[in-house]
Design a protein around this motif. Structure first.
Motif, PDB file in Angstrom:
ATOM      1  N   THR A   2       0.835  -1.197   0.000  1.00 33.90           N
ATOM      2  CA  THR A   2       0.000   0.000   0.000  1.00 33.90           C
ATOM      3  C   THR A   2       0.870   1.248   0.000  1.00 33.90           C
ATOM      4  N   ARG A   3       0.307   2.300  -0.517  1.00 40.09           N
ATOM      5  CA  ARG A   3       1.022   3.577  -0.552  1.00 40.09           C
ATOM      6  C   ARG A   3       0.413   4.489   0.482  1.00 40.09           C
ATOM      7  N   SER A  26       9.479   8.133  -5.068  1.00 35.77           N
ATOM      8  CA  SER A  26       8.901   7.067  -4.251  1.00 35.77           C
ATOM      9  C   SER A  26      10.033   6.205  -3.717  1.00 35.77           C
ATOM     10  N   TYR A  28      10.787   2.628  -1.171  1.00 29.15           N
ATOM     11  CA  TYR A  28      10.208   1.457  -0.523  1.00 29.15           C
ATOM     12  C   TYR A  28      10.903   1.263   0.815  1.00 29.15           C
TER      13      TYR A  28
END
Length: 88
Positions: A2-3, A26, A28
């Motif tokens: 999920t973001r 972005s 992770y």
């Protein structure tokens, strides 16, 4: 995966520190090692292999040949040997 918006999850001081390394991209962030689930624990794959291997051991203990078991389970004879002669 999920973001989430980092600005809603990360304190301002940590956000400023992260911006020294990454801005507008972005990234992770992986789980901690202790948070990971063992392979096959959710899908049932681990239990399925245990049942298969138990069945192979029973067949071998019952006198069935390694070649016959190999054909029945579509596994190589070496794999069957590892199962029947390995740690118990």
């Amino acid at each position: 995966m999920t973001r989430v918006k980092a600005v809603k999850q990360i304190p301002d001081s940590l956000m400023r520190e992260l911006q020294n390394y990454v801005q507008g991209q972005s990234i992770y962030i992986p789980k901690r090692k202790e948070e990971y689930d063992a392979w096959g624990s959710k899908s049932g794959g681990r239990e399925a292999l245990k049942r298969r291997n138990k069945s192979i051991l029973e067949a071998f203990s019952g006198g069935e040949s390694i070649a016959s078991i190999s054909e029945r389970y579509y596994l190589s004879m070496e794999t069957i040997k590892k199962i029947v002669y390995g740690k118990r």
